[in-house]
Design a protein around this motif. Structure first.
Motif, PDB file in Angstrom:
ATOM      1  N   MET A   1       0.832  -1.213   0.000  1.00  0.00           N
ATOM      2  CA  MET A   1       0.000   0.000   0.000  1.00  0.00           C
ATOM      3  C   MET A   1       0.866   1.263   0.000  1.00  0.00           C
ATOM      4  SD  MET A   1      -2.671  -1.757  -0.069  1.00  0.00           S
ATOM      5  CE  MET A   1      -3.253  -3.368   0.435  1.00  0.00           C
ATOM      6  N   VAL A   2       1.954   1.222   0.757  1.00  0.00           N
ATOM      7  CA  VAL A   2       2.852   2.380   0.810  1.00  0.00           C
ATOM      8  C   VAL A   2       3.468   2.651  -0.558  1.00  0.00           C
ATOM      9  CG1 VAL A   2       5.097   3.174   1.704  1.00  0.00           C
ATOM     10  CG2 VAL A   2       3.388   2.251   3.271  1.00  0.00           C
ATOM     11  N   LEU A   3       3.930   1.605  -1.238  1.00  0.00           N
ATOM     12  CA  LEU A   3       4.566   1.772  -2.555  1.00  0.00           C
ATOM     13  C   LEU A   3       3.620   2.389  -3.577  1.00  0.00           C
ATOM     14  CD1 LEU A   3       6.591  -1.558  -2.865  1.00  0.00           C
ATOM     15  CD2 LEU A   3       7.511   0.745  -2.606  1.00  0.00           C
ATOM     16  N   ASN A   4       2.317   2.225  -3.364  1.00  0.00           N
ATOM     17  CA  ASN A   4       1.330   2.796  -4.283  1.00  0.00           C
ATOM     18  C   ASN A   4       0.696   4.070  -3.745  1.00  0.00           C
ATOM     19  OD1 ASN A   4       1.021   0.837  -6.661  1.00  0.00           O
ATOM     20  ND2 ASN A   4       0.992  -0.529  -4.906  1.00  0.00           N
ATOM     21  N   GLY A   5       1.316   4.655  -2.707  1.00  0.00           N
ATOM     22  CA  GLY A   5       0.914   5.975  -2.236  1.00  0.00           C
ATOM     23  C   GLY A   5      -0.410   6.037  -1.506  1.00  0.00           C
ATOM     24  N   LEU A   6      -0.866   4.930  -0.915  1.00  0.00           N
ATOM     25  CA  LEU A   6      -2.159   4.953  -0.225  1.00  0.00           C
ATOM     26  C   LEU A   6      -2.074   5.532   1.173  1.00  0.00           C
ATOM     27  CD1 LEU A   6      -3.915   1.614  -1.226  1.00  0.00           C
ATOM     28  CD2 LEU A   6      -3.833   3.790  -2.411  1.00  0.00           C
ATOM     29  N   HIS A   7      -0.958   5.329   1.853  1.00  0.00           N
ATOM     30  CA  HIS A   7      -0.792   5.902   3.194  1.00  0.00           C
ATOM     31  C   HIS A   7       0.694   5.973   3.534  1.00  0.00           C
ATOM     32  CE1 HIS A   7      -0.223   1.713   4.328  1.00  0.00           C
ATOM     33  NE2 HIS A   7      -1.448   1.411   3.964  1.00  0.00           N
ATOM     34  N   HIS A   8       1.033   6.740   4.579  1.00  0.00           N
ATOM     35  CA  HIS A   8       2.447   6.933   4.948  1.00  0.00           C
ATOM     36  C   HIS A   8       2.782   6.267   6.284  1.00  0.00           C
ATOM     37  CE1 HIS A   8       0.703  10.115   7.390  1.00  0.00           C
ATOM     38  NE2 HIS A   8       0.245  10.695   6.296  1.00  0.00           N
ATOM     39  N   PHE A   9       2.185   5.122   6.547  1.00  0.00           N
ATOM     40  CA  PHE A   9       2.550   4.322   7.719  1.00  0.00           C
ATOM     41  C   PHE A   9       2.683   2.866   7.284  1.00  0.00           C
ATOM     42  CE2 PHE A   9      -2.051   4.897   7.595  1.00  0.00           C
ATOM     43  CZ  PHE A   9      -2.517   3.596   7.593  1.00  0.00           C
ATOM     44  N   TYR A  10       3.400   2.087   8.064  1.00  0.00           N
ATOM     45  CA  TYR A  10       3.595   0.673   7.738  1.00  0.00           C
ATOM     46  C   TYR A  10       3.447  -0.169   8.992  1.00  0.00           C
ATOM     47  CZ  TYR A  10       8.268   0.840   9.844  1.00  0.00           C
ATOM     48  OH  TYR A  10       9.312   0.971  10.724  1.00  0.00           O
ATOM     49  N   PHE A  11       3.257  -1.458   8.799  1.00  0.00           N
ATOM     50  CA  PHE A  11       3.075  -2.380   9.921  1.00  0.00           C
ATOM     51  C   PHE A  11       4.415  -2.972  10.307  1.00  0.00           C
ATOM     52  CE2 PHE A  11       2.218  -6.610  11.690  1.00  0.00           C
ATOM     53  CZ  PHE A  11       1.359  -6.271  12.726  1.00  0.00           C
ATOM     54  N   ASN A  12       4.835  -2.700  11.535  1.00  0.00           N
ATOM     55  CA  ASN A  12       6.083  -3.236  12.061  1.00  0.00           C
ATOM     56  C   ASN A  12       5.818  -4.612  12.670  1.00  0.00           C
ATOM     57  OD1 ASN A  12       8.211  -3.733  14.237  1.00  0.00           O
ATOM     58  ND2 ASN A  12       9.061  -1.951  13.209  1.00  0.00           N
ATOM     59  N   VAL A  13       6.448  -5.642  12.106  1.00  0.00           N
ATOM     60  CA  VAL A  13       6.167  -7.018  12.521  1.00  0.00           C
ATOM     61  C   VAL A  13       6.640  -7.276  13.949  1.00  0.00           C
ATOM     62  CG1 VAL A  13       6.559  -9.451  11.990  1.00  0.00           C
ATOM     63  CG2 VAL A  13       6.333  -7.796  10.129  1.00  0.00           C
ATOM     64  N   LYS A  14       7.795  -6.712  14.332  1.00  0.00           N
ATOM     65  CA  LYS A  14       8.348  -6.977  15.675  1.00  0.00           C
ATOM     66  C   LYS A  14       7.461  -6.390  16.764  1.00  0.00           C
ATOM     67  CE  LYS A  14      13.201  -7.360  14.273  1.00  0.00           C
ATOM     68  NZ  LYS A  14      14.569  -6.817  14.437  1.00  0.00           N
TER      69      LYS A  14
END
Length: 357
Positions: free
Chosen positions: A16-29
């Motif tokens: 989703m980030v690579l396609n410009g949908l939002h500026h947050f990501y899910f941190n697995v740790k």
């Protein structure tokens, strides 16, 4: 090491980030959503390039109604995505934070059921097929209409259509996760015997109801444009299929190779199946809500508690709605397909004399 669900969430968030949908990501740790400054900068560049690509495509192909209308509809999806990405309330992030929290603390360890798992696999498969189609086969289709700077046209198309594809998949994932929550809670409600446990389940259910209402509001504009894009692609490709089948000796057919004809027909079918799968999941959402009411009606224990929650349940929309006007369900699929067929026939009638030449 097994590939778990939270690792999948991490990969999806980066898609989703690579396609410009939002500026947050899910941190697995940490199993949480994190906003990162460099991602904001990337989204700024991505959105700026998308606007430039859209402006160029509309300017270059303004005399081609099929391509021009396609990009105007994509413009609506893009505007909705950019608005969600930069809004101050960050409603989308709040929804995803709550969904991740519920998955982590309430739903981990529960299976999703065969129907939901099958829908997930089918949609993932068709998204992958669509991704391959637009990147490896659609450039050949676009070459028929290209005027100058063909490579730039293809890059512009990839940039814009990837955003549309990512938005479709993001909405499907959020809707699927909500359905998974309802499914698990219904299973527990049907076997619950203790008042304390029932109260906790109803509280979680109430949170999911609020999330489903917020989800409808967040995706209402992009949902309408996404349905419009599916409808228009059915019209555009349906027009070409009718010409291929009804006027095999026309000049239009002379320009198409057999491989291109097969591509057009398969694209029409795949887009119809994609639309059906999305509304099929929305219908499952409705069925799960109906199942909840049935479970509560059949409950013979804690009648007062159940009655209070039943009243609360009635306050929330029973269907997935867009703009409080469009019900996103299986009926919408057939309505769009029939209307697309009608408009295709009208378009053909207007161009029949020209096509016979």
């Amino acid at each position: 090491m097994a590939f778990d669900k939270f690792q999948l969430y991490g990969l999806l968030s980066w898609f989703m980030v690579l396609n410009g949908l939002h500026h947050f990501y899910f941190n697995v740790k940490s199993q949480s959503l994190i906003t990162y400054g460099l991602i904001k900068f990337y989204c700024c560049i991505h959105h700026a390039l998308s606007v430039l690509a859209l402006g160029r495509m509309i300017y270059v192909y303004h005399d081609n109604p099929s391509i021009c209308v396609s990009f105007l509809i994509i413009a609506g999806v893009m505007a909705s995505c950019i608005r969600k990405c930069w809004e101050r309330k960050m409603s989308l992030k709040r929804i995803m934070v709550k969904l991740v929290f519920l998955e982590k603390h309430e739903f981990t360890g529960f299976k999703s059921g065969p129907k939901l798992r099958l829908r997930c696999y089918m949609k993932s498969l068709f998204v992958a097929i669509t991704f391959i189609r637009i990147h490896f086969f659609y450039p050949t289709y676009m070459k028929r209409f290209s005027k100058d700077l063909y490579i730039l046209d293809i890059c512009s198309y990839w940039l814009l259509y990837n955003m549309l594809l990512a938005e479709v998949f993001a909405y499907y994932c959020v809707l699927w996760q909500t359905c998974r929550g309802f499914y698990i809670l219904n299973l527990q409600l049907s076997v619950s015997r203790r008042k304390k446990q029932l109260l906790k389940l109803l509280q979680i259910y109430g949170q999911l109801l609020k999330l489903s209402t917020q989800m409808n509001k967040v995706y209402e504009y992009s949902g309408v444009f996404l349905c419009a894009s599916k409808c228009w692609y059915q019209i555009a490709f349906g027009y070409e299929i009718f010409v291929i089948l009804a006027l095999p000796k026309s000049s239009f057919n002379a320009k198409l190779t057999m491989a291109m004809k097969v591509f057009i027909i398969l694209t029409f079918i795949l887009d119809a199946i994609n639309l059906y799968l999305a509304t099929d999941l929305a219908d499952e959402f409705n069925k799960l809500r109906e199942q909840t009411r049935r479970i509560l009606r059949e409950s013979r224990q804690f009648n007062r508690l159940v009655s209070i929650f039943s009243l609360q349940l009635c306050l929330y929309p029973e269907r997935v709605m867009f703009l409080n006007a469009f019900a996103f369900d299986r009926r919408l699929t057939f309505t769009l397909l029939t209307k697309s067929l009608l408009f295709t026939i009208c378009w053909l009638q207007g161009d029949y004399a020209k096509l016979k030449e």
